[in-house]
Structures are given as structure tokens and as C-alpha cells.
Design a protein around this motif. Structure first.
Motif, PDB file in Angstrom:
ATOM      1  N   ASN A 163      -8.511  79.836  -8.065  1.00  0.00           N
ATOM      2  CA  ASN A 163      -9.296  79.021  -7.781  1.00  0.00           C
ATOM      3  C   ASN A 163     -10.624  79.318  -6.596  1.00  0.00           C
ATOM      4  N   GLY A 174      -4.448  71.751   1.066  1.00  0.00           N
ATOM      5  CA  GLY A 174      -3.925  71.612  -0.362  1.00  0.00           C
ATOM      6  C   GLY A 174      -3.141  73.288  -0.807  1.00  0.00           C
ATOM      7  N   TRP A 203       4.757  74.175 -13.576  1.00  0.00           N
ATOM      8  CA  TRP A 203       4.226  74.098 -12.722  1.00  0.00           C
ATOM      9  C   TRP A 203       3.539  75.536 -12.641  1.00  0.00           C
ATOM     10  N   ILE A 250      -6.707  73.852  -4.571  1.00  0.00           N
ATOM     11  CA  ILE A 250      -6.019  72.337  -5.505  1.00  0.00           C
ATOM     12  C   ILE A 250      -5.294  70.816  -4.117  1.00  0.00           C
ATOM     13  N   PRO A 251      -5.248  70.123  -4.991  1.00  0.00           N
ATOM     14  CA  PRO A 251      -4.113  68.757  -4.603  1.00  0.00           C
ATOM     15  C   PRO A 251      -3.007  69.313  -4.814  1.00  0.00           C
ATOM     16  N   HIS A 281     -11.168  73.611 -10.161  1.00  0.00           N
ATOM     17  CA  HIS A 281     -11.124  73.980  -9.116  1.00  0.00           C
ATOM     18  C   HIS A 281     -11.756  75.349  -8.922  1.00  0.00           C
ATOM     19  N   LEU A 307      -4.070  66.995 -13.568  1.00  0.00           N
ATOM     20  CA  LEU A 307      -5.018  68.313 -14.117  1.00  0.00           C
ATOM     21  C   LEU A 307      -4.539  69.309 -14.837  1.00  0.00           C
ATOM     22  N   ASN A 361      -0.584  67.203  -5.198  1.00  0.00           N
ATOM     23  CA  ASN A 361      -0.661  66.947  -6.598  1.00  0.00           C
ATOM     24  C   ASN A 361      -1.070  66.368  -7.739  1.00  0.00           C
ATOM     25  N   TYR A 362      -1.282  68.237  -8.088  1.00  0.00           N
ATOM     26  CA  TYR A 362      -2.176  68.376  -9.497  1.00  0.00           C
ATOM     27  C   TYR A 362      -1.907  68.250 -11.061  1.00  0.00           C
ATOM     28  N   GLN A 363      -0.392  67.768 -11.181  1.00  0.00           N
ATOM     29  CA  GLN A 363       0.279  67.931 -12.029  1.00  0.00           C
ATOM     30  C   GLN A 363      -0.854  66.987 -13.519  1.00  0.00           C
TER      31      GLN A 363
END
Length: 219
Positions: free
Chosen positions: A10, A57, A47, A14-15, A91, A21, A17-19
């Protein structure tokens, strides 16, 4: 079958809680109006593996990847087609390579780790409850949930058993928020006993509820 997707790093964090996305990207690759979005039993995905957390993140390390599994070869081909047309994720993450893995030759008893937390829901009167490792009926509910999915796929559901692996003490519950909804989930090594076909179905499509949005994938 499964595909393993090697990822480019990236360019911004990345946040955690990227699930959502990741789910959105897979929906993009599958395409619209296909009848499988968000449904359990058709496919599962892990994941992202090989990441490192920072204050801002998550960042990808060298060798970062995730996988998508399905019992439907036609669906896997559609996903691969979508990746080739548009490998960009989010990202700055991009798919660098795709490797196809056929179903292994499973025996009647196999040990697995979870590549994403398993979500279990039961309905009690008019209320939906989450079942986790902290509940005594976790193994029973997990097994019954998978039996139901086998039956929906017109596969034999008799003789299947799923239990926690007693050889390890690793147990973890995790609160996962998806689109504003808090889900109580579990991560733990498990043992599945059944026919090779039943175990292959679990390997391809995951366990529990909401595998189509990133829960219940098996390593």
C-alpha cells in the motif's frame, strides 16, 4: 478451488477495519447481478495475511496476500477475469500475481486454522444472538450451521463434526464492526471430521455465517 493473490504494498495506511473495502473489491471482480453477493455458501475469502499494524492503520509486508475459495469453478473464473481487467484494490494495493490451487486430497479428519474470524448467529424467539468461544454450545452451533450449508448445496450432511483443537490453547474472541453492525466473532484452531468432500466444501467456502463478506475462511 482457491486463488491466492500476491499483493503490491500500500502507499498509505489501510484502516484497521478494512473488511468492507476488501468485500467491495471482490464484488467488483465478480461483477453485478450475479446472485452471490453477500451470501454464505458460494465463496469465502481470508483477511490479508502478512501485515503490520501502526498507529495510523495497517501496512502490508513483503509477501502479503489473501485468498478466495469457492466450490464453483465458473465463479472462480469470473473473479480471475475481473482481476485481470482491473487489479487495483485500495490505498495503492494492487494484485501482482494470481496462483490457482486445486482442492487438496483430504482425509476423514483435518486440522485447520482460521484465516478470518468465524461469525455464528442463532435466532431465539425474535432476537438474533451471536455464539462465540465463550459459549458452551459453540462447537454444536458451528457444526449445525455447516450441516445446513451442506444441505443447501445438496451435499451429504450426516457424519460431519467440528470441534476445537485440544492440542492448542489459542482462543480469541473479536468484536468486528461491519457497516456499523458489531459482530462478536471467534478465532481458534479446529478439527473437522467427515468425508473428504464435506471437508473440501469447508475449505472452499468457509464456516459460519456471512462468509460472503469475509468471515469464517479456513487456512
Amino acid at each position: 478451488m482457491r486463488i491466492y493473490l500476491s499483493l503490491r504494498k500500500n502507499d498509505k495506511s489501510i484502516p484497521f477495519n478494512y473488511q468492507e473495502l476488501l468485500t467491495g473489491v471482490i464484488h467488483k471482480w465478480i461483477g453485478k447481478d450475479n446472485g452471490v453477493h453477500g451470501k454464505s455458501g458460494h465463496y469465502s475469502f481470508s483477511w490479508i495475511q502478512n501485515t503490520i499494524a501502526s498507529k495510523k492503520g495497517i501496512n502490508l509486508k513483503d509477501g502479503a496476500y489473501f485468498f478466495i475459495g469457492t466450490y464453483k469453478e465458473s465463479l472462480l473464473k469470473q473473479i480471475i477475469k475481473g482481476i485481470l481487467e482491473d487489479p487495483e484494490m485500495f490505498h495503492g494495493v494492487k494484485v501482482n500475481d494470481v496462483q490457482i490451487k486445486n482442492i487438496p486430497d483430504f482425509s476423514s479428519s483435518e486440522k485447520f486454522l482460521m484465516a478470518s474470524p468465524v461469525l455464528l448467529k442463532i435466532k431465539q424467539e425474535d432476537k438474533i444472538s451471536h455464539v462465540t468461544l465463550e459459549d458452551n454450545n459453540f462447537e454444536e452451533v458451528l457444526t449445525e450451521s455447516f450441516k445446513n450449508r451442506l444441505e443447501k448445496a445438496n451435499l451429504l450432511s450426516e457424519g460431519i463434526s467440528i470441534r476445537l483443537n485440544p492440542e492448542t490453547n489459542f482462543r480469541q474472541t473479536k468484536l468486528v464492526t461491519y457497516k456499523g453492525i458489531k459482530n462478536r466473532t471467534s478465532l481458534a484452531p479446529i478439527i473437522i471430521e467427515g468425508t473428504p468432500e464435506q471437508i473440501a466444501f469447508a475449505w472452499c467456502t468457509g464456516l459460519g455465517n456471512s462468509t460472503g463478506i469475509g468471515f469464517g475462511a479456513l487456512k
